[in-house]
Structure formats: structure tokens, C-alpha cells
Scaffold this active site. Structure first.
Site, PDB file in Angstrom:
ATOM      1  N   LYS A 166       0.842  -1.209   0.000  1.00 32.87           N
ATOM      2  CA  LYS A 166       0.000   0.000   0.000  1.00 32.87           C
ATOM      3  C   LYS A 166       0.871   1.251   0.000  1.00 32.87           C
ATOM      4  CE  LYS A 166      -1.676   1.606   4.045  1.00 32.87           C
ATOM      5  NZ  LYS A 166      -1.375   2.990   4.411  1.00 32.87           N
ATOM      6  N   ASN A 167       1.873   1.277   0.894  1.00 36.17           N
ATOM      7  CA  ASN A 167       2.646   2.508   1.062  1.00 36.17           C
ATOM      8  C   ASN A 167       3.651   2.744  -0.049  1.00 36.17           C
ATOM      9  OD1 ASN A 167       1.128   3.032   3.265  1.00 36.17           O
ATOM     10  ND2 ASN A 167       2.698   2.516   4.771  1.00 36.17           N
ATOM     11  N   ARG A 205      -5.308  10.924   3.594  1.00 31.91           N
ATOM     12  CA  ARG A 205      -4.272  11.925   3.776  1.00 31.91           C
ATOM     13  C   ARG A 205      -3.062  11.701   2.871  1.00 31.91           C
ATOM     14  NH1 ARG A 205      -0.586  12.067   6.730  1.00 31.91           N
ATOM     15  NH2 ARG A 205      -1.177  14.040   7.658  1.00 31.91           N
ATOM     16  N   CYS A 216      -4.934  12.486  12.145  1.00 32.97           N
ATOM     17  CA  CYS A 216      -5.691  11.227  12.116  1.00 32.97           C
ATOM     18  C   CYS A 216      -5.582  10.626  13.521  1.00 32.97           C
ATOM     19  CB  CYS A 216      -5.129  10.284  11.055  1.00 32.97           C
ATOM     20  SG  CYS A 216      -3.545   9.606  11.506  1.00 32.97           S
ATOM     21  N   ARG A 229       0.009  14.664  12.485  1.00 31.90           N
ATOM     22  CA  ARG A 229       0.519  14.445  11.141  1.00 31.90           C
ATOM     23  C   ARG A 229       0.780  15.757  10.369  1.00 31.90           C
ATOM     24  NH1 ARG A 229      -1.041   9.132   9.820  1.00 31.90           N
ATOM     25  NH2 ARG A 229       0.602   9.121   8.242  1.00 31.90           N
ATOM     26  N   ASP A 276       4.791   0.895  11.933  1.00 33.98           N
ATOM     27  CA  ASP A 276       3.586   0.246  11.396  1.00 33.98           C
ATOM     28  C   ASP A 276       3.459  -1.200  11.838  1.00 33.98           C
ATOM     29  OD1 ASP A 276       3.526   1.925   8.149  1.00 33.98           O
ATOM     30  OD2 ASP A 276       3.064   2.583  10.175  1.00 33.98           O
ATOM     31  N   ILE A 336       7.785   7.318  16.868  1.00 29.73           N
ATOM     32  CA  ILE A 336       7.435   8.049  15.642  1.00 29.73           C
ATOM     33  C   ILE A 336       6.155   8.864  15.799  1.00 29.73           C
ATOM     34  CG2 ILE A 336       6.973   7.832  13.164  1.00 29.73           C
ATOM     35  CD1 ILE A 336       9.784   6.896  13.878  1.00 29.73           C
ATOM     36  N   ARG A 358      -8.525  -0.385   4.459  1.00 31.91           N
ATOM     37  CA  ARG A 358      -7.588   0.572   3.854  1.00 31.91           C
ATOM     38  C   ARG A 358      -6.236  -0.077   3.575  1.00 31.91           C
ATOM     39  NH1 ARG A 358      -6.108   4.728   7.328  1.00 31.91           N
ATOM     40  NH2 ARG A 358      -4.867   5.296   5.524  1.00 31.91           N
TER      41      ARG A 358
END
Ligand code: EPZ
Length: 427
Positions: A22-23, A99, A123, A128, A313, A335, A405
Site C-alpha cells: 500500500k505505502n 491523507r 488522524c 501528522r 507500522d 514516531i 484501507r
């Protein structure tokens, strides 16, 4: 809204196909703006965020074609063609839902000489900010204006001159926007303390395939020699290292043995090390990674960090696994400021986790019990699924739009390896 019902206690066994990342996809898609020739991306995951980005690109006049794939296939092929761009504005109603839309700022600025993007709100995991994105673009010669909740970036006539920027904080998105703006600049750009995530390497490899000139790929010092134009390309999105790590935790917590097809060990060394420290056997193979539970789980102490450190993540998913370790683990989230939303829900399942600021102490328990739980953000949702797979009894995870998502057909993949899991409408 749907919900997922899991009846825990089934040992997972078999093969899970890992999807495209995804990223990576979310930074490869906007590269279509950098050329008037077709860009074809293969191995695109079927995810809500990808659909959202496709819609955003259509908003700019980019034509997108999904090439036929059989319903049983994972992943899709999408061709994008930005022959004519009819708008350089990313509107609020699209950006607020996703975003990552901010990643059109750099490429749109490079192509059109100006770009207007609704400011992405915060979020669940933090506020962010995008200040580093804007400072990097200013360093390349852009003028930045903020008004009515939008950010507008404008290049000088004749295009961005290029420049140099040293990131005070490692930022994946700001690095991506800076690189995508620099590839069509009139001169050379250098970036220091750039993010080194594999998704950024994937971006640079695509851009080079399109004709960009980038040195230092994979390091925190990048040099981009601007070129006058880029051509189209066909490119395969890298495998999702976070999805793979998530399913590794799922296999381990059930005492199972799962082959993660297409996972790339070199891109997830910190995750592999953490799992090995937790007592899980990990065996990299040519086309994937074999994950085998190997005796009782052991506690782990670690902090999240930019790549190649342990990925933020993966924090929630590892925490779920460590709930059943023999002893206490200490996790520190460096983070994001609010990435422990999964903790109260895991504790409702019988976990014993205490958080103090950025640190969570996970006291191992003998078992978890199923419960009705609420997803709050993408990775927190996955940690609840992982816990539910091992919990005694039934777990219902609500607000699945968070999961959708970032995890392609999650319940189908888990059912492939024996999980008792189903998705039902949430009455
Ligand atoms: C990317 O977000 C990922 N999203 C995130 O994955 C991931 O958690 C994050 O990188 C860190 O690895 C995508 O790639 C679409 P950052 P990004 O800029 O780019 C601060 C998921 O679950 N910062 O590296 O937004 C920021 O507040 C998602 O898949 C600034 O201060 O992350 C954070 O503390 C969640 N100013 C830190 O830097 C800025 O201008 C790292 O953020 C930008 C960031």
C-alpha cells in the site's frame, strides 16, 4: 458497516500470498503526473486507499484503466495516462478521506508549475503535520501559500531550479514529495537525512525507469539531477512488508506454520529479528518467508525507529503477539504521539498492558478471551484480529473500514490457512 467474527484457537497452517505494498503504491500512483505517456503499475493491491487515489487522479483528468483480473486473483494492473491535466487542485472532500493525497503536491508542482492541495487533517495516531513537505519544496525553489485550509505550491516561470534540503526529522512522505518534485527540476537537488524506507527505493526505481537520474538510492543522502521530461513505464509494485509482518504475527500467535509467499526478507530484517527474539522460527526462502511457531513466546524490548529500525507500522501487531509471551515486554513508540489506541481494546480481551507516554509494558498472560472490539486505525485493527485468532471464544471486530484501507481481502487470506473467520454486515 461490516464486522469480522473470529472464533479463536485455530492453528494457522499453509501459504498466504502477500500483496503489493500500500505505502509503495500510494507514492507510485502520483508519478503518472510526471509524464504524458502511459504508466502501468502491476501488483497493485485491491484496497480502499488505492481506489481513493484512482478517483483523485481522475479528478485531475488522468485516465485510469484497470486491466481485467480474475476475481480470485490478488492484486490488479492499472494503467494511468496524464496526457492532459485539467485540474491541479486536490479538493477537501477527497483529501480528508485519504491523507496520502498530499503526495500529489510534489509531482503536480513539477508537471504543472503549481499545485493546490487541501491540507490533510490529523488522524487517530497523531496530528501528522506537513511542514517538512513544504520546507523541502521551498528549498527546491517553490513558493508556498496557505489559505482557506489549502496549501498552494508555485514554481518560478520556467520551473523549479532545484536545491538542497536537510530533513531535521526523517519523514517518508516529505522525502517522497521532494524527490517527485526534483526529478523535473532545471538543476541538481540534494537531500540529507532522507527517509530510506523500501517504499522510497521502489519510488526511485520507478522514476529511474521513467528516465529520472537519482544517485544514493537506499541511503539517507540523495542526489537528483533534474531532466527535461520523463517517459512512461511498466512497473511492479514491491511486496507489502507490513502486511507480511502482520501475518507472521498471526501465524506465531496461533502456534502455526505459514509460508508468506512473495515476502522479501531483506526488506523486513528488524521485524524478523524481533520475531526471532520472541522465539519464532523465521526462514527466508527464494520466493518468500517461512514462519513457524517454535515453543513458548518470549518477551521483547524494542523501540520503533525509521528504517532500517523496527517499523512503527508493526508496533501494534507485535504487541498483540507479545500479550501471550512468558514475561514482560517493553515497547517504545518514537514516531507517532498516539499510537496505542489498540491497548484498551487488547486489555478488554484479557491482556495486561500499561502505557506511560510513549512506552507500553506488556505483561504476558496465559490466554486472551474473545470480545467485541472496535477498530480505531489501520494497524490497531490488525492487532485486534491477531489477538482474536488466539483468543478463547469469539471476537467481533467492528469498523472494518480501517482494515480495508490496508489489508487486501484479509478474511479470505486468513481462511486460506485455517482461521475460523467471517465478514458479516454490522447491523
Ligand atoms: C508514512 O506516513 C506511512 N504512510 C505511514 O504508514 C508510516 O507509519 C510512516 O510513513 C512512518 O513510517 C504512507 O506511506 C502512506 P512520516 P508519513 O512523514 O509519510 C513527523 C500505515 O499504517 N512529520 O515519516 O505521514 C510525523 O508527525 C501508515 O500504513 C513532521 O513532523 O510519515 C511523524 O511523527 C500510518 N512533519 C514523523 O515525522 C512533516 O512534514 C514520521 O512521519 C512530516 C512528518
Amino acid at each position: 458497516m461490516d464486522k469480522i467474527i473470529i472464533r479463536g484457537g485455530k492453528r494457522l497452517s499453509g501459504t498466504i500470498p502477500v500483496s503489493g505494498a500500500k505505502n509503495a503504491a500510494l507514492t507510485l500512483l502520483p508519478c503518472a503526473l510526471l509524464t504524458d505517456e502511459p504508466l502501468t503499475l502491476r501488483n497493485l493491491p485491491r484496497l480502499a486507499d488505492i481506489d481513493g487515489f484512482q478517483h483523485l487522479m481522475n479528478q485531475f483528468g488522468v485516465t485510469t484503466v484497470i486491466q481485467g483480473s480474475r476475481p480470485e486473483d490478488f492484486g490488479r494492473v492499472m494503467s494511468l495516462e496524464a496526457t492532459r491535466i485539467t485540474s491541479s487542485v486536490a479538493p477537501y472532500d477527497l483529501v480528508r478521506k485519504m491523507r496520502a493525497s498530499i503526495l500529489v503536491l510534489g509531482p503536480m508542482l513539477a508537471r504543472m508549475g503549481e499545485a493546490t492541495v487541501s491540507l490533510p487533517g490529523g488522524c487517530a495516531i497523531g496530528n501528522r503535520p506537513i511542514d517538512l513537505h513544504l520546507k523541502a519544496l521551498e528549498a527546491l525553489g517553490a513558493t508556498i501559500e496557505l489559505a482557506q485550509g489549502y496549501v498552494r505550491a508555485i514554481a518560478p516561470d520556467g520551473g523549479l531550479p532545484g536545491g538542497r534540503y536537510s530533513f531535521p526529522v526523517v519523514s517518508v512522505g516529505a522525502t517522497e514529495n521532494a524527490i517527485m518534485a526534483a526529478v523535473l527540476a532545471n538543476g541538481k537537488s540534494t537531500f540529507h537525512n532522507a527517509a530510506r524506507e523500501p517504499e522510497i527505493v521502489d519510488l526511485c526505481k520507478l522514476l529511474v525507469a521513467m528516465g529520472a537520474e537519482i544517485e544514493g538510492i537506499g541511503t539517507s543522502d540523495l542526489t537528483v539531477h533534474g531532466v527535461s521530461r520523463l517517459h512512461g513505464a511498466t512497473y511492479r509494485v514491491m511486496s507489502d512488508r507490513i502486511e507480511a509482518g502482520s501475518y507472521a504475527c498471526a501465524a506465531a500467535i496461533t502456534g502455526g506454520e505459514v509460508f508468506l509467499k512473495n515476502a522479501v526478507a531483506e526488506e523486513m530484517e528488524a521485524t524478523i529479528q524481533a520475531l526471532r527474539d520472541a522465539g519464532v522460527a523465521i526462514e527466508p526462502r527464494r520466493d518468500g518467508i517461512q514462519v513457524t511457531a517454535d515453543g513458548p513466546l518470549k518477551p521483547v524490548t524494542l523501540s520503533t525507529a525509521p528504517y532500517p529500525g523496527f517499523a512503527t507500522d508493526m508496533q501494534a501487531q507485535l504487541m498483540a503477539l507479545l500479550c501471550l509471551a512468558k514475561g514482560s515486554s517493553v515497547l517504545t513508540e518514537t514516531i507517532f504521539e498516539n499510537r496505542y489506541m489498540h491497548v484498551p481494546e487488547l486489555n478488554r480481551m484479557g491482556a495486561k498492558i500499561e502505557t506511560k507516554g510513549r512506552t507500553a509494558v506488556v505483561h504476558g498472560v496465559d490466554e486472551l478471551t474473545g470480545a467485541e472490539v472496535m477498530a480505531t486505525d489501520l494497524r490497531a485493527s490488525m492487532s485486534l484480529v491477531i489477538a482474536g485468532l488466539a483468543a478463547k471464544g469469539e471476537t467481533q471486530v467492528h469498523r472494518l473500514y480501517h482494515l480495508d484501507r490496508g489489508y487486501e481481502r484479509l478474511e479470505e487470506k486468513l481462511a486460506l490457512v485455517g482461521a475460523d473467520i467471517e465478514r458479516v454486515g454490522d447491523d
